[in-house]
Scaffold this motif. Structure first.
Motif, PDB file in Angstrom:
ATOM      1  N   ASN A   5     -20.771  12.518  -5.145  1.00  0.00           N
ATOM      2  CA  ASN A   5     -20.528  13.376  -4.034  1.00  0.00           C
ATOM      3  C   ASN A   5     -19.423  14.677  -4.841  1.00  0.00           C
ATOM      4  O   ASN A   5     -18.447  14.960  -3.887  1.00  0.00           O
ATOM      5  CB  ASN A   5     -19.957  12.804  -2.802  1.00  0.00           C
ATOM      6  CG  ASN A   5     -20.929  12.089  -2.300  1.00  0.00           C
ATOM      7  OD1 ASN A   5     -22.409  12.184  -2.377  1.00  0.00           O
ATOM      8  ND2 ASN A   5     -20.595  10.942  -1.430  1.00  0.00           N
ATOM      9  N   TYR A  34     -27.061  18.074  10.848  1.00  0.00           N
ATOM     10  CA  TYR A  34     -26.305  18.670   9.639  1.00  0.00           C
ATOM     11  C   TYR A  34     -25.229  19.360  10.061  1.00  0.00           C
ATOM     12  O   TYR A  34     -25.306  20.390  11.198  1.00  0.00           O
ATOM     13  CB  TYR A  34     -27.025  19.382   8.379  1.00  0.00           C
ATOM     14  CG  TYR A  34     -27.964  18.555   7.678  1.00  0.00           C
ATOM     15  CD1 TYR A  34     -29.134  18.210   7.801  1.00  0.00           C
ATOM     16  CD2 TYR A  34     -27.447  17.910   6.768  1.00  0.00           C
ATOM     17  CE1 TYR A  34     -29.891  17.307   7.219  1.00  0.00           C
ATOM     18  CE2 TYR A  34     -28.008  17.136   5.770  1.00  0.00           C
ATOM     19  CZ  TYR A  34     -29.321  16.766   6.121  1.00  0.00           C
ATOM     20  OH  TYR A  34     -29.925  15.938   5.248  1.00  0.00           O
ATOM     21  N   VAL A  58     -23.533  18.401   5.734  1.00  0.00           N
ATOM     22  CA  VAL A  58     -23.566  17.225   5.582  1.00  0.00           C
ATOM     23  C   VAL A  58     -24.063  16.415   6.899  1.00  0.00           C
ATOM     24  O   VAL A  58     -23.900  17.177   7.917  1.00  0.00           O
ATOM     25  CB  VAL A  58     -21.957  16.553   5.311  1.00  0.00           C
ATOM     26  CG1 VAL A  58     -21.415  17.084   4.263  1.00  0.00           C
ATOM     27  CG2 VAL A  58     -21.144  16.901   6.551  1.00  0.00           C
ATOM     28  N   ARG A  59     -24.273  15.222   6.880  1.00  0.00           N
ATOM     29  CA  ARG A  59     -24.773  14.417   8.350  1.00  0.00           C
ATOM     30  C   ARG A  59     -23.576  13.273   7.978  1.00  0.00           C
ATOM     31  O   ARG A  59     -23.741  12.686   7.089  1.00  0.00           O
ATOM     32  CB  ARG A  59     -26.056  13.886   8.111  1.00  0.00           C
ATOM     33  CG  ARG A  59     -27.189  14.932   8.316  1.00  0.00           C
ATOM     34  CD  ARG A  59     -28.603  14.499   7.939  1.00  0.00           C
ATOM     35  NE  ARG A  59     -29.023  13.265   9.139  1.00  0.00           N
ATOM     36  CZ  ARG A  59     -30.187  12.832   8.797  1.00  0.00           C
ATOM     37  NH1 ARG A  59     -30.783  12.712   8.048  1.00  0.00           N
ATOM     38  NH2 ARG A  59     -30.469  11.924   9.831  1.00  0.00           N
ATOM     39  N   ILE A  60     -23.087  13.019   9.207  1.00  0.00           N
ATOM     40  CA  ILE A  60     -22.145  11.980   9.313  1.00  0.00           C
ATOM     41  C   ILE A  60     -22.673  10.710   9.380  1.00  0.00           C
ATOM     42  O   ILE A  60     -22.439   9.884   8.949  1.00  0.00           O
ATOM     43  CB  ILE A  60     -21.390  12.322  10.578  1.00  0.00           C
ATOM     44  CG1 ILE A  60     -20.547  13.771  10.543  1.00  0.00           C
ATOM     45  CG2 ILE A  60     -19.996  11.099  10.789  1.00  0.00           C
ATOM     46  CD1 ILE A  60     -19.741  14.029   9.361  1.00  0.00           C
ATOM     47  N   THR A  61     -23.915  10.629  10.272  1.00  0.00           N
ATOM     48  CA  THR A  61     -24.700   9.394  10.481  1.00  0.00           C
ATOM     49  C   THR A  61     -26.096   9.826  10.343  1.00  0.00           C
ATOM     50  O   THR A  61     -26.428  10.732  10.226  1.00  0.00           O
ATOM     51  CB  THR A  61     -24.322   8.921  11.940  1.00  0.00           C
ATOM     52  OG1 THR A  61     -24.922   9.598  12.982  1.00  0.00           O
ATOM     53  CG2 THR A  61     -22.797   8.648  12.174  1.00  0.00           C
ATOM     54  N   ARG A 111     -17.162   9.401   3.152  1.00  0.00           N
ATOM     55  CA  ARG A 111     -18.436   9.018   2.931  1.00  0.00           C
ATOM     56  C   ARG A 111     -18.870   9.816   4.124  1.00  0.00           C
ATOM     57  O   ARG A 111     -18.503   9.774   5.309  1.00  0.00           O
ATOM     58  CB  ARG A 111     -18.660   7.697   3.048  1.00  0.00           C
ATOM     59  CG  ARG A 111     -18.165   6.775   2.066  1.00  0.00           C
ATOM     60  CD  ARG A 111     -18.695   5.277   1.977  1.00  0.00           C
ATOM     61  NE  ARG A 111     -18.364   4.687   0.733  1.00  0.00           N
ATOM     62  CZ  ARG A 111     -19.218   4.512  -0.044  1.00  0.00           C
ATOM     63  NH1 ARG A 111     -20.453   4.994  -0.136  1.00  0.00           N
ATOM     64  NH2 ARG A 111     -18.894   3.745  -1.065  1.00  0.00           N
ATOM     65  N   PHE A 112     -20.236  10.304   3.779  1.00  0.00           N
ATOM     66  CA  PHE A 112     -21.192  10.896   4.618  1.00  0.00           C
ATOM     67  C   PHE A 112     -22.487  10.348   4.445  1.00  0.00           C
ATOM     68  O   PHE A 112     -22.814   9.668   3.488  1.00  0.00           O
ATOM     69  CB  PHE A 112     -21.216  12.576   4.216  1.00  0.00           C
ATOM     70  CG  PHE A 112     -20.075  13.287   4.604  1.00  0.00           C
ATOM     71  CD1 PHE A 112     -19.350  13.530   3.258  1.00  0.00           C
ATOM     72  CD2 PHE A 112     -19.668  13.507   5.748  1.00  0.00           C
ATOM     73  CE1 PHE A 112     -18.364  14.636   3.452  1.00  0.00           C
ATOM     74  CE2 PHE A 112     -18.517  14.407   5.763  1.00  0.00           C
ATOM     75  CZ  PHE A 112     -17.990  14.777   4.771  1.00  0.00           C
ATOM     76  N   GLN A 140     -12.057  17.037   4.395  1.00  0.00           N
ATOM     77  CA  GLN A 140     -13.237  16.324   3.949  1.00  0.00           C
ATOM     78  C   GLN A 140     -13.794  16.756   2.727  1.00  0.00           C
ATOM     79  O   GLN A 140     -14.337  15.941   2.156  1.00  0.00           O
ATOM     80  CB  GLN A 140     -14.118  16.621   5.223  1.00  0.00           C
ATOM     81  CG  GLN A 140     -13.758  16.179   6.387  1.00  0.00           C
ATOM     82  CD  GLN A 140     -14.974  16.187   7.485  1.00  0.00           C
ATOM     83  OE1 GLN A 140     -15.475  15.171   7.476  1.00  0.00           O
ATOM     84  NE2 GLN A 140     -14.936  17.250   8.303  1.00  0.00           N
ATOM     85  N   ALA A 180     -15.743  15.100  -2.210  1.00  0.00           N
ATOM     86  CA  ALA A 180     -15.940  14.556  -0.743  1.00  0.00           C
ATOM     87  C   ALA A 180     -14.750  13.484  -0.594  1.00  0.00           C
ATOM     88  O   ALA A 180     -14.647  12.563  -1.288  1.00  0.00           O
ATOM     89  CB  ALA A 180     -17.287  14.313  -0.156  1.00  0.00           C
ATOM     90  N   ILE A 217     -25.789  14.303   2.002  1.00  0.00           N
ATOM     91  CA  ILE A 217     -25.055  15.815   1.881  1.00  0.00           C
ATOM     92  C   ILE A 217     -26.022  16.590   1.371  1.00  0.00           C
ATOM     93  O   ILE A 217     -26.969  16.068   0.385  1.00  0.00           O
ATOM     94  CB  ILE A 217     -23.937  15.516   0.774  1.00  0.00           C
ATOM     95  CG1 ILE A 217     -22.565  14.716   0.984  1.00  0.00           C
ATOM     96  CG2 ILE A 217     -23.165  17.077   0.141  1.00  0.00           C
ATOM     97  CD1 ILE A 217     -21.676  14.654   0.353  1.00  0.00           C
TER      98      ILE A 217
END
Length: 121
Positions: free
Chosen positions: A76, A107, A99-102, A27-28, A3, A24, A31
Protein backbone atom coordinates in the motif's frame (compact mmCIF):
# COMPACT_ATOMS: atom_id res chain seq x y z
CA UNK A 1 -6.71 10.97 11.74
CA UNK A 2 -3.74 10.73 9.39
CA UNK A 3 -4.33 7.96 6.89
CA UNK A 4 -1.50 8.55 4.43
CA UNK A 5 2.04 9.44 5.46
CA UNK A 6 4.50 11.05 3.05
CA UNK A 7 8.28 11.21 3.34
CA UNK A 8 11.28 12.18 1.25
CA UNK A 9 10.90 15.90 0.76
CA UNK A 10 13.73 18.34 1.23
CA UNK A 11 16.06 20.84 -0.37
CA UNK A 12 17.74 19.94 -3.66
CA UNK A 13 19.68 21.88 -6.27
CA UNK A 14 18.31 22.38 -9.78
CA UNK A 15 18.99 19.30 -11.86
CA UNK A 16 18.99 17.08 -8.81
CA UNK A 17 16.72 14.21 -7.79
CA UNK A 18 14.43 13.31 -4.93
CA UNK A 19 12.22 10.33 -4.22
CA UNK A 20 8.96 10.79 -2.35
CA UNK A 21 7.21 7.90 -0.64
CA UNK A 22 3.69 7.53 0.71
CA UNK A 23 2.31 4.71 2.83
CA UNK A 24 -1.19 4.04 4.10
CA UNK A 25 -1.10 4.17 7.90
CA UNK A 26 -4.15 1.95 8.28
CA UNK A 27 -5.76 -0.94 6.47
CA UNK A 28 -8.34 -0.31 3.78
CA UNK A 29 -10.57 -2.87 2.13
CA UNK A 30 -9.42 -1.63 -1.27
CA UNK A 31 -7.23 1.11 -2.72
CA UNK A 32 -7.99 2.17 -6.26
CA UNK A 33 -5.93 5.04 -7.71
CA UNK A 34 -3.03 6.55 -5.80
CA UNK A 35 -1.19 9.67 -6.75
CA UNK A 36 0.68 12.82 -6.05
CA UNK A 37 -0.47 16.41 -6.15
CA UNK A 38 1.41 19.60 -5.39
CA UNK A 39 0.65 23.11 -4.30
CA UNK A 40 3.03 26.01 -4.68
CA UNK A 41 2.60 29.22 -2.66
CA UNK A 42 -0.22 31.30 -4.10
CA UNK A 43 -1.29 28.54 -6.47
CA UNK A 44 -4.01 25.93 -6.53
CA UNK A 45 -3.28 22.28 -5.86
CA UNK A 46 -2.53 20.45 -9.09
CA UNK A 47 -2.14 16.87 -10.23
CA UNK A 48 1.42 15.65 -10.65
CA UNK A 49 1.01 11.93 -11.32
CA UNK A 50 -1.56 9.22 -10.72
CA UNK A 51 -1.29 5.44 -10.92
CA UNK A 52 -4.22 3.03 -10.93
CA UNK A 53 -4.34 -0.36 -9.25
CA UNK A 54 -3.63 -1.82 -12.67
CA UNK A 55 -0.52 0.37 -13.06
CA UNK A 56 -1.99 2.76 -15.58
CA UNK A 57 -0.41 6.21 -15.19
CA UNK A 58 -1.24 9.83 -15.84
CA UNK A 59 1.30 12.66 -15.63
CA UNK A 60 1.07 16.41 -15.74
CA UNK A 61 2.66 17.73 -18.94
CA UNK A 62 5.14 19.71 -16.86
CA UNK A 63 6.68 16.57 -15.33
CA UNK A 64 6.51 14.06 -18.20
CA UNK A 65 9.90 12.51 -18.86
CA UNK A 66 11.27 13.70 -15.51
CA UNK A 67 9.01 12.13 -12.86
CA UNK A 68 8.01 8.49 -12.46
CA UNK A 69 5.20 7.24 -10.24
CA UNK A 70 5.13 3.66 -8.97
CA UNK A 71 3.21 1.66 -6.40
CA UNK A 72 3.44 -1.52 -4.39
CA UNK A 73 -0.06 -2.91 -3.94
CA UNK A 74 1.06 -5.42 -1.34
CA UNK A 75 2.56 -2.70 0.85
CA UNK A 76 0.00 0.00 0.00
CA UNK A 77 2.71 2.44 -0.98
CA UNK A 78 3.14 4.89 -3.81
CA UNK A 79 6.43 6.54 -4.71
CA UNK A 80 7.37 9.48 -6.90
CA UNK A 81 10.85 9.54 -8.39
CA UNK A 82 11.68 13.10 -9.40
CA UNK A 83 14.66 13.75 -11.67
CA UNK A 84 15.99 16.87 -13.37
CA UNK A 85 14.25 19.02 -10.80
CA UNK A 86 13.58 22.66 -11.58
CA UNK A 87 12.91 25.62 -9.29
CA UNK A 88 9.31 25.64 -10.53
CA UNK A 89 8.87 22.17 -9.01
CA UNK A 90 9.10 23.77 -5.57
CA UNK A 91 5.87 23.02 -3.70
CA UNK A 92 4.19 21.05 -0.98
CA UNK A 93 3.62 17.55 -2.37
CA UNK A 94 0.56 15.60 -1.23
CA UNK A 95 -0.27 11.93 -1.57
CA UNK A 96 -3.87 10.99 -2.35
CA UNK A 97 -5.63 7.65 -2.55
CA UNK A 98 -9.11 6.50 -3.50
CA UNK A 99 -10.07 3.94 -0.88
CA UNK A 100 -12.90 1.77 0.33
CA UNK A 101 -13.05 1.35 4.08
CA UNK A 102 -15.19 -1.79 4.00
CA UNK A 103 -16.54 -4.15 1.35
CA UNK A 104 -19.89 -2.33 1.37
CA UNK A 105 -18.69 1.27 1.47
CA UNK A 106 -18.14 3.52 -1.52
CA UNK A 107 -14.84 5.00 -2.53
CA UNK A 108 -13.61 8.12 -0.81
CA UNK A 109 -10.50 10.26 -1.13
CA UNK A 110 -7.90 10.38 1.61
CA UNK A 111 -4.92 12.70 1.72
CA UNK A 112 -1.59 12.91 3.42
CA UNK A 113 -0.36 15.98 5.27
CA UNK A 114 2.20 16.90 2.64
CA UNK A 115 5.95 17.07 2.32
CA UNK A 116 7.85 20.14 1.17
CA UNK A 117 10.14 20.00 -1.85
CA UNK A 118 12.38 23.00 -2.42
CA UNK A 119 14.50 23.25 -5.56
CA UNK A 120 17.05 26.00 -5.19
CA UNK A 121 20.73 26.70 -5.59
Amino acid sequence: QVQLVESGGGLVQPGGSLRLSCVASRRFFDIRAMGWYRQAPGSERELVAVITSGAGTIYADSVKGRFTVSRDNAKNTVDLQMNSLKPEDTADYYCKAEVRITSTSGYLEVWGQGTLVTVSS
